[in-house]
Design a protein around this motif. Structure first.
Motif, PDB file in Angstrom:
ATOM      1  N   SER A 115       1.025  13.485 -10.119  1.00  0.00           N
ATOM      2  CA  SER A 115       1.960  14.517 -10.571  1.00  0.00           C
ATOM      3  C   SER A 115       2.147  14.475 -12.080  1.00  0.00           C
ATOM      4  O   SER A 115       2.172  15.521 -12.747  1.00  0.00           O
ATOM      5  CB  SER A 115       3.307  14.323  -9.865  1.00  0.00           C
ATOM      6  OG  SER A 115       4.263  15.247 -10.317  1.00  0.00           O
ATOM      7  N   ALA A 116       2.244  13.244 -12.624  1.00  0.00           N
ATOM      8  CA  ALA A 116       2.400  13.111 -14.074  1.00  0.00           C
ATOM      9  C   ALA A 116       1.162  13.615 -14.812  1.00  0.00           C
ATOM     10  O   ALA A 116       1.269  14.285 -15.849  1.00  0.00           O
ATOM     11  CB  ALA A 116       2.672  11.652 -14.439  1.00  0.00           C
ATOM     12  N   ASN A 117      -0.033  13.305 -14.269  1.00  0.00           N
ATOM     13  CA  ASN A 117      -1.265  13.780 -14.899  1.00  0.00           C
ATOM     14  C   ASN A 117      -1.354  15.298 -14.865  1.00  0.00           C
ATOM     15  O   ASN A 117      -1.792  15.931 -15.835  1.00  0.00           O
ATOM     16  CB  ASN A 117      -2.477  13.168 -14.198  1.00  0.00           C
ATOM     17  CG  ASN A 117      -2.671  11.703 -14.540  1.00  0.00           C
ATOM     18  OD1 ASN A 117      -2.198  11.236 -15.581  1.00  0.00           O
ATOM     19  ND2 ASN A 117      -3.335  10.958 -13.678  1.00  0.00           N
ATOM     20  N   ALA A 118      -0.958  15.877 -13.723  1.00  0.00           N
ATOM     21  CA  ALA A 118      -0.957  17.333 -13.627  1.00  0.00           C
ATOM     22  C   ALA A 118       0.002  17.943 -14.646  1.00  0.00           C
ATOM     23  O   ALA A 118      -0.308  18.951 -15.292  1.00  0.00           O
ATOM     24  CB  ALA A 118      -0.585  17.761 -12.212  1.00  0.00           C
ATOM     25  N   SER A 119       1.170  17.302 -14.791  1.00  0.00           N
ATOM     26  CA  SER A 119       2.135  17.788 -15.775  1.00  0.00           C
ATOM     27  C   SER A 119       1.585  17.669 -17.194  1.00  0.00           C
ATOM     28  O   SER A 119       1.754  18.583 -18.019  1.00  0.00           O
ATOM     29  CB  SER A 119       3.439  16.990 -15.641  1.00  0.00           C
ATOM     30  OG  SER A 119       4.374  17.394 -16.608  1.00  0.00           O
ATOM     31  N   LEU A 120       0.889  16.545 -17.461  1.00  0.00           N
ATOM     32  CA  LEU A 120       0.298  16.372 -18.788  1.00  0.00           C
ATOM     33  C   LEU A 120      -0.798  17.410 -19.051  1.00  0.00           C
ATOM     34  O   LEU A 120      -0.917  17.931 -20.165  1.00  0.00           O
ATOM     35  CB  LEU A 120      -0.277  14.960 -18.917  1.00  0.00           C
ATOM     36  CG  LEU A 120       0.743  13.824 -19.083  1.00  0.00           C
ATOM     37  CD1 LEU A 120       0.041  12.473 -19.062  1.00  0.00           C
ATOM     38  CD2 LEU A 120       1.518  13.992 -20.386  1.00  0.00           C
ATOM     39  N   ARG A 121      -1.595  17.690 -18.006  1.00  0.00           N
ATOM     40  CA  ARG A 121      -2.637  18.708 -18.178  1.00  0.00           C
ATOM     41  C   ARG A 121      -2.021  20.073 -18.466  1.00  0.00           C
ATOM     42  O   ARG A 121      -2.513  20.826 -19.312  1.00  0.00           O
ATOM     43  CB  ARG A 121      -3.521  18.764 -16.930  1.00  0.00           C
ATOM     44  CG  ARG A 121      -4.504  17.604 -16.808  1.00  0.00           C
ATOM     45  CD  ARG A 121      -5.547  17.886 -15.753  1.00  0.00           C
ATOM     46  NE  ARG A 121      -4.953  17.981 -14.425  1.00  0.00           N
ATOM     47  CZ  ARG A 121      -4.806  16.940 -13.604  1.00  0.00           C
ATOM     48  NH1 ARG A 121      -5.192  15.743 -13.996  1.00  0.00           N
ATOM     49  NH2 ARG A 121      -4.283  17.098 -12.418  1.00  0.00           N
ATOM     50  N   ARG A 169       0.615   6.338  -6.861  1.00  0.00           N
ATOM     51  CA  ARG A 169      -0.522   7.229  -7.101  1.00  0.00           C
ATOM     52  C   ARG A 169      -0.095   8.686  -7.081  1.00  0.00           C
ATOM     53  O   ARG A 169      -0.548   9.498  -7.895  1.00  0.00           O
ATOM     54  CB  ARG A 169      -1.593   6.989  -6.032  1.00  0.00           C
ATOM     55  CG  ARG A 169      -2.410   5.720  -6.234  1.00  0.00           C
ATOM     56  CD  ARG A 169      -3.412   5.559  -5.117  1.00  0.00           C
ATOM     57  NE  ARG A 169      -4.277   4.403  -5.349  1.00  0.00           N
ATOM     58  CZ  ARG A 169      -5.170   3.957  -4.465  1.00  0.00           C
ATOM     59  NH1 ARG A 169      -5.293   4.567  -3.281  1.00  0.00           N
ATOM     60  NH2 ARG A 169      -5.919   2.910  -4.748  1.00  0.00           N
ATOM     61  N   ALA A 170       0.776   9.018  -6.135  1.00  0.00           N
ATOM     62  CA  ALA A 170       1.272  10.394  -6.066  1.00  0.00           C
ATOM     63  C   ALA A 170       2.053  10.747  -7.323  1.00  0.00           C
ATOM     64  O   ALA A 170       1.902  11.844  -7.878  1.00  0.00           O
ATOM     65  CB  ALA A 170       2.145  10.574  -4.821  1.00  0.00           C
ATOM     66  N   LEU A 176       0.827  -1.207   0.000  1.00  0.00           N
ATOM     67  CA  LEU A 176       0.000   0.000   0.000  1.00  0.00           C
ATOM     68  C   LEU A 176       0.861   1.256   0.000  1.00  0.00           C
ATOM     69  O   LEU A 176       0.499   2.269  -0.598  1.00  0.00           O
ATOM     70  CB  LEU A 176      -0.933  -0.014   1.213  1.00  0.00           C
ATOM     71  CG  LEU A 176      -2.017  -1.092   1.172  1.00  0.00           C
ATOM     72  CD1 LEU A 176      -2.790  -1.132   2.478  1.00  0.00           C
ATOM     73  CD2 LEU A 176      -2.981  -0.828   0.020  1.00  0.00           C
ATOM     74  N   SER A 177       2.008   1.186   0.678  1.00  0.00           N
ATOM     75  CA  SER A 177       2.919   2.325   0.637  1.00  0.00           C
ATOM     76  C   SER A 177       3.444   2.552  -0.774  1.00  0.00           C
ATOM     77  O   SER A 177       3.513   3.691  -1.259  1.00  0.00           O
ATOM     78  CB  SER A 177       4.083   2.084   1.600  1.00  0.00           C
ATOM     79  OG  SER A 177       5.021   3.127   1.525  1.00  0.00           O
ATOM     80  N   SER A 178       3.797   1.454  -1.450  1.00  0.00           N
ATOM     81  CA  SER A 178       4.255   1.567  -2.830  1.00  0.00           C
ATOM     82  C   SER A 178       3.146   2.085  -3.735  1.00  0.00           C
ATOM     83  O   SER A 178       3.375   2.919  -4.620  1.00  0.00           O
ATOM     84  CB  SER A 178       4.740   0.197  -3.319  1.00  0.00           C
ATOM     85  OG  SER A 178       5.111   0.246  -4.679  1.00  0.00           O
TER      86      SER A 178
END
Length: 348
Positions: free
Chosen positions: A131-137, A126-127, A119-121
Motif C-alpha cells: 500500500s505504501a509503495n502504491a501511494s509512493l507511485r 507486506r500488505a 507469517l501473519s505479521s
C-alpha cells in the motif's frame, strides 16, 4: 511453507468443536496406522503420533496442537506402554520416554504457533508495504505531472518572451539595440529549448533528474536543426548515460548552447566545412564536458570575436557547477588549430 501457513487462516477461524473434532480424528488415524503397521509392539510407542501433532499445529492453532500432544500421549500409554490397557508406567525408562515425547510435542505445537504469528505479521507488513509503495507511485506520478506542467508553462513563457523581444528588435531603429535584443531573444529561445529537453528526458519516477545522453543528443539535434543554413558543419555528440539533477542539466545545456553557438558563428568563416564535437563523460569523481571544433581557431592575445558575452556566460555557469572552463587549441601547430573548451566539475 509460507503459502501453506497463509492458506490456514480460514481453518484457524473454524468453530472450536470443528477444530478439536478434526484434531481427534487425526490422532485416531495415526493410532489406526500404528496398529496396522506395527500392531501393539511397545517399541517407539509415540513416533507415529507426531504427524497428527504437526498437522493440528499447522492447520489449526497451538491449542489443538497441545490437545493432540496430550491425546497422543494418553493413547500411546494405554495401547503400547506395558502394562497395556492401563495408564500405569512400570519402567522408569518408559516414564522418561513419555516426558521426552511431551516436551518435543509441546515445543512443536508452540513453535508452529510462533510461525503462524510471524507469517501473519509478515503478511500484514507486506500488505502495508504494498500500500505504501502504491501511494509512493501515485505521489511520484502526481509530482511528475506537476513538474511536467511546470516545465511546459516555463517553456511557453520563455517562448512568448523571446517572440516579444524579436518583435521589439524588428521595430528598433538602432543597430546596437537591435543586435542586443536579438541576442537576448536567441538566448531565451535556447533556454526554452533546454526546458523542453528536460521534460522529454526526465526520469520516469517523477524525480527532478535528467538522463544525460538522451538530453545532450536531443539538444545537439535541436542546434543542428537551427543551424541548417550554416552547413556544411557537422555536429556530433558522444555522451555517457548518467543521471543529472535538473539544475545541473540546465547549466550544462546553456554552456553547450553558448559554446556550440560560438563555434558555428566564428570557427568556420567563408562557408568553410568543419565539425563541432560535444563530449560528456565521467572520470573518477568528476564530470568532463568538452566542446571542440576543427575551425580556424584564434590567435594568442587577439580580442574575442563578437561581444564575448557567450564566453562570460559559460564561465559563470561553469563556476556554478564548481568547475572552471579552459580553452586551448584542438590541434595546435596545424593550419586548422580549432578550439577545445574543456570543463571539469565535481560529480557529487
Amino acid at each position: 511453507m509460507d503459502q501453506l501457513f497463509r492458506k490456514m487462516v480460514a481453518t484457524r477461524a473454524m468453530p472450536v468443536w470443528a477444530r478439536y473434532g478434526a484434531t481427534t480424528m487425526m490422532v485416531l488415524a495415526c493410532l489406526a496406522l500404528r496398529l496396522a503397521l506395527l500392531g501393539r509392539d511397545p517399541a517407539m510407542p509415540y513416533l507415529m503420533f507426531l504427524p497428527a501433532i504437526m498437522g493440528a499445529g499447522i492447520v489449526f492453532d497451538r491449542g489443538t496442537g497441545v490437545y493432540a500432544s496430550l491425546l497422543s500421549a494418553g493413547l500411546a500409554v494405554w495401547f503400547f506402554v506395558p502394562p497395556a490397557f492401563s495408564f500405569l508406567i512400570a519402567e522408569p525408562t518408559a516414564l522418561v520416554e513419555l516426558f521426552v515425547f511431551l516436551a518435543i510435542a509441546l515445543f512443536t505445537a508452540t513453535l508452529l504457533e510462533a510461525l503462524h504469528r510471524a507469517l501473519s505479521s509478515l503478511a500484514t507488513e507486506r500488505a502495508e508495504l504494498a500500500s505504501a509503495n502504491a501511494s509512493l507511485r501515485n505521489t511520484a506520478a502526481q509530482r511528475g505531472t506537476l513538474l511536467s506542467e511546470s516545465v511546459h508553462r516555463a517553456r511557453n513563457d520563455l517562448q512568448r518572451l523571446a517572440a516579444t523581444l524579436r518583435l521589439q528588435a524588428g521595430s528598433s531603429k538602432e543597430a546596437a539595440a537591435r543586435d542586443a535584443l536579438n541576442d537576448a531573444s536567441a538566448r531565451i529561445a535556447a533556454l526554452a529549448r533546454i526546458n523542453g529537453r528536460l521534460d522529454r528526458h526526465r526520469e520516469e519516477d517523477g524525480r527532478a533528474e535528467v538522463e544525460s545522453r538522451g538530453y545532450l543528443e536531443g539538444l545537439i539535434g535541436d542546434l543542428d536543426d537551427a543551424a541548417v543554413d550554416m552547413r556544411p558543419i557537422a555536429l556530433t555528440v558522444s555522451a555517457e548515460s548518467t543521471v543529472l539533477p535538473m539544475a545541473r542539466a540546465v547549466a550544462i545545456g546553456l554552456i553547450v548552447n553558448e559554446l556550440v553557438g560560438n563555434a558555428l558563428k566564428y570557427a568556420f568563416p567563408n562557408d568553410m566545412e568543419g565539425r563541432v564535437d560535444v563530449v560528456f563523460r565521467r572520470e573518477g569523481n568528476e564530470f568532463v564536458l568538452i566542446v571542440q571544433d576543427n575551425g580556424v581557431g584564434t590567435s594568442p592575445g587577439s580580442p574575442p570575436l563578437g561581444s564575448g558575452l557567450g564566453m562570460r556566460i559559460s564561465r559563470a555557469l561553469a563556476g556554478q557547477l564548481g568547475g572552471k572552463l579552459e580553452v586551448a587549441p584542438s590541434a595546435p601547430g596545424t593550419d586548422r588549430p580549432g578550439l577545445a573548451n574543456s570543463l571539469r566539475f565535481p560529480a557529487g
